[in-house]
Design a protein around this motif. Structure first.
Motif, PDB file in Angstrom:
ATOM      1  N   GLU A 270      56.142  50.172 111.974  1.00  0.00           N
ATOM      2  CA  GLU A 270      55.351  49.417 112.945  1.00  0.00           C
ATOM      3  C   GLU A 270      54.726  50.319 114.005  1.00  0.00           C
ATOM      4  N   ASN A 271      55.240  51.554 114.127  1.00  0.00           N
ATOM      5  CA  ASN A 271      54.716  52.478 115.132  1.00  0.00           C
ATOM      6  C   ASN A 271      53.827  53.552 114.505  1.00  0.00           C
ATOM      7  N   SER A 272      53.021  53.151 113.553  1.00  0.00           N
ATOM      8  CA  SER A 272      52.135  54.098 112.879  1.00  0.00           C
ATOM      9  C   SER A 272      51.049  54.638 113.806  1.00  0.00           C
ATOM     10  N   ASP A 273      50.871  54.021 114.972  1.00  0.00           N
ATOM     11  CA  ASP A 273      49.851  54.474 115.922  1.00  0.00           C
ATOM     12  C   ASP A 273      50.389  55.505 116.908  1.00  0.00           C
ATOM     13  N   LEU A 274      51.643  55.931 116.739  1.00  0.00           N
ATOM     14  CA  LEU A 274      52.233  56.926 117.629  1.00  0.00           C
ATOM     15  C   LEU A 274      51.479  58.244 117.484  1.00  0.00           C
ATOM     16  N   CYS A 275      50.954  58.775 118.594  1.00  0.00           N
ATOM     17  CA  CYS A 275      50.161  60.009 118.500  1.00  0.00           C
ATOM     18  C   CYS A 275      51.075  61.215 118.324  1.00  0.00           C
TER      19      CYS A 275
ATOM     20  N   ALA B 204      49.424  64.669 100.555  1.00  0.00           N
ATOM     21  CA  ALA B 204      48.935  65.920 101.129  1.00  0.00           C
ATOM     22  C   ALA B 204      49.723  66.305 102.380  1.00  0.00           C
ATOM     23  N   PHE B 205      50.065  65.315 103.196  1.00  0.00           N
ATOM     24  CA  PHE B 205      50.877  65.569 104.387  1.00  0.00           C
ATOM     25  C   PHE B 205      52.219  66.176 103.985  1.00  0.00           C
ATOM     26  N   HIS B 206      52.874  65.572 103.003  1.00  0.00           N
ATOM     27  CA  HIS B 206      54.194  66.055 102.587  1.00  0.00           C
ATOM     28  C   HIS B 206      54.100  67.427 101.922  1.00  0.00           C
ATOM     29  N   GLN B 207      52.976  67.714 101.279  1.00  0.00           N
ATOM     30  CA  GLN B 207      52.787  69.048 100.716  1.00  0.00           C
ATOM     31  C   GLN B 207      52.672  70.090 101.831  1.00  0.00           C
TER      32      GLN B 207
ATOM     33  N   TYR C 160      57.179  69.280 110.354  1.00  0.00           N
ATOM     34  CA  TYR C 160      56.447  68.014 110.371  1.00  0.00           C
ATOM     35  C   TYR C 160      55.359  67.977 111.439  1.00  0.00           C
ATOM     36  N   GLN C 161      55.709  68.389 112.670  1.00  0.00           N
ATOM     37  CA  GLN C 161      54.724  68.257 113.751  1.00  0.00           C
ATOM     38  C   GLN C 161      53.744  69.432 113.808  1.00  0.00           C
ATOM     39  N   ALA C 162      54.167  70.627 113.392  1.00  0.00           N
ATOM     40  CA  ALA C 162      53.235  71.762 113.378  1.00  0.00           C
ATOM     41  C   ALA C 162      52.469  71.821 112.061  1.00  0.00           C
ATOM     42  N   PHE C 163      53.178  72.046 110.973  1.00  0.00           N
ATOM     43  CA  PHE C 163      52.482  72.188 109.688  1.00  0.00           C
ATOM     44  C   PHE C 163      51.940  70.843 109.186  1.00  0.00           C
ATOM     45  N   GLY C 164      52.666  69.758 109.420  1.00  0.00           N
ATOM     46  CA  GLY C 164      52.207  68.449 108.975  1.00  0.00           C
ATOM     47  C   GLY C 164      51.123  67.865 109.854  1.00  0.00           C
ATOM     48  N   ARG C 165      51.322  67.908 111.188  1.00  0.00           N
ATOM     49  CA  ARG C 165      50.392  67.278 112.128  1.00  0.00           C
ATOM     50  C   ARG C 165      49.333  68.239 112.679  1.00  0.00           C
ATOM     51  N   GLY C 166      49.591  69.542 112.557  1.00  0.00           N
ATOM     52  CA  GLY C 166      48.594  70.498 113.028  1.00  0.00           C
ATOM     53  C   GLY C 166      48.805  71.025 114.423  1.00  0.00           C
ATOM     54  N   LEU C 167      49.976  70.782 115.038  1.00  0.00           N
ATOM     55  CA  LEU C 167      50.263  71.353 116.345  1.00  0.00           C
ATOM     56  C   LEU C 167      50.636  72.825 116.188  1.00  0.00           C
ATOM     57  N   ASP C 168      50.685  73.556 117.296  1.00  0.00           N
ATOM     58  CA  ASP C 168      50.920  74.998 117.254  1.00  0.00           C
ATOM     59  C   ASP C 168      52.403  75.306 116.986  1.00  0.00           C
ATOM     60  N   ALA C 169      52.678  76.041 115.915  1.00  0.00           N
ATOM     61  CA  ALA C 169      54.059  76.300 115.498  1.00  0.00           C
ATOM     62  C   ALA C 169      54.822  77.135 116.520  1.00  0.00           C
ATOM     63  N   ASP C 170      54.191  78.157 117.075  1.00  0.00           N
ATOM     64  CA  ASP C 170      54.890  79.005 118.048  1.00  0.00           C
ATOM     65  C   ASP C 170      55.197  78.238 119.325  1.00  0.00           C
ATOM     66  N   LEU C 171      54.284  77.380 119.748  1.00  0.00           N
ATOM     67  CA  LEU C 171      54.541  76.550 120.922  1.00  0.00           C
ATOM     68  C   LEU C 171      55.721  75.619 120.652  1.00  0.00           C
ATOM     69  N   LEU C 172      55.740  75.010 119.484  1.00  0.00           N
ATOM     70  CA  LEU C 172      56.834  74.106 119.148  1.00  0.00           C
ATOM     71  C   LEU C 172      58.167  74.835 119.083  1.00  0.00           C
ATOM     72  N   HIS C 173      58.145  76.068 118.589  1.00  0.00           N
ATOM     73  CA  HIS C 173      59.381  76.852 118.562  1.00  0.00           C
ATOM     74  C   HIS C 173      59.885  77.104 119.978  1.00  0.00           C
TER      75      HIS C 173
ATOM     76  N   ARG D 199      56.137  70.703 103.159  1.00  0.00           N
ATOM     77  CA  ARG D 199      56.898  71.566 102.245  1.00  0.00           C
ATOM     78  C   ARG D 199      56.472  73.027 102.402  1.00  0.00           C
ATOM     79  N   GLU D 200      55.177  73.264 102.458  1.00  0.00           N
ATOM     80  CA  GLU D 200      54.677  74.628 102.630  1.00  0.00           C
ATOM     81  C   GLU D 200      55.101  75.194 103.985  1.00  0.00           C
ATOM     82  N   GLY D 201      55.146  74.331 104.989  1.00  0.00           N
ATOM     83  CA  GLY D 201      55.593  74.769 106.302  1.00  0.00           C
ATOM     84  C   GLY D 201      57.045  75.194 106.299  1.00  0.00           C
ATOM     85  N   TYR D 202      57.865  74.426 105.631  1.00  0.00           N
ATOM     86  CA  TYR D 202      59.281  74.801 105.518  1.00  0.00           C
ATOM     87  C   TYR D 202      59.420  76.160 104.847  1.00  0.00           C
ATOM     88  N   ALA D 203      58.663  76.381 103.778  1.00  0.00           N
ATOM     89  CA  ALA D 203      58.742  77.660 103.058  1.00  0.00           C
ATOM     90  C   ALA D 203      58.321  78.815 103.964  1.00  0.00           C
ATOM     91  N   ALA D 204      57.269  78.606 104.728  1.00  0.00           N
ATOM     92  CA  ALA D 204      56.805  79.645 105.642  1.00  0.00           C
ATOM     93  C   ALA D 204      57.836  79.929 106.719  1.00  0.00           C
TER      94      ALA D 204
END
Length: 211
Positions: free
Chosen positions: A54-59, A165-168, A101-114, A171-176
């Motif tokens: 129900e919260n699919s609109d969460l940014c 495509a999101f889940h792919q 999920y949030q960096a590789f999946g959503r496109g946010l900055d991975a180093d910032l998230l770390h 997965r690639e993000g986890y590998a990286a």
């Protein structure tokens, strides 16, 4: 010892955590099983928001901060006290999920998230992370079947509703990320029998425990 389990949807994390807990207890270890989101009292409230279809609109940014709030409370209230008491903590998802999920999946900055994860965990990083890897299509089929069987398609189906495509990307993000932290994150193929996978995980864990 703090051990986390990571992977895309449907990799069998819960099954492997249950099997590892049973094995560690036969070795005389006291084991706490927990999860993210939802490992603390406040976290359970946040889990309802984060996983509901129900919260699919969460940014993406709001999603990120809710996960970080859940993690900070979880570490302070559950994980760190258990480790200080000498327990082995097994956690279904932790900080690496946010990067995948949030960096590789959503496109946010991975180093910032770390860096934000560093703030949330306050020094409490896993000793070992088991990354269960599977083809996204297979994983999604498993996850959706599980949610349907448990009546959780709406309550906990927000990520299963994402595109293949999101889940792919996840997965690639986890590998990286595993390549970036090879001493902590160990990749385990999740397409064998539960028993074979459990044996591989047991070997990795016992090597760290010096059993």
């Amino acid at each position: 010892m703090f051990i986390t389990f990571e992977g895309i949807e449907g990799t069998g994390k819960s099954t492997q955590i249950t099997l590892l807990k049973a094995h560690l207890e036969t070795l005389g270890r006291s084991v706490l099983v927990t999860c993210e989101p939802g490992g603390s009292r406040i976290g359970r409230e946040l889990r309802r928001v984060l996983l509901s279809l129900e919260n699919s609109d969460l940014c993406a940014r709001a999603e990120l901060f809710l996960y970080l709030a859940d993690r900070a409370q979880h570490v302070a209230q559950v994980v760190r006290p258990a480790l200080q008491a000498g327990q082995v903590v097994l956690c279904d998802r932790f900080a690496d999920s946010t990067v995948a999920y949030q960096a590789f999946g959503r496109g946010l900055d991975a180093d910032l998230l770390h860096s934000l994860n560093e703030l949330a965990v306050a020094g409490t990083w896993p000793d070992l992370t088991i990354l269960l890897d599977i083809d996204p299509r297979t994983g999604l089929e498993r996850a959706m079947a599980r949610n349907a069987a448990e009546g959780k398609t709406v309550a906990e189906g927000r990520f299963e509703a994402e595109s293949l495509a999101f889940h792919q990307r996840v997965r690639e993000g986890y590998a990286a990320w595993a390549a970036r932290f090879p001493q902590r994150i160990r990749l385990v193929e999740a397409k064998g029998t539960p028993e074979d996978i459990a044996l591989h995980i047991r070997e990795l864990v016992e090597a760290r425990l010096n059993v």
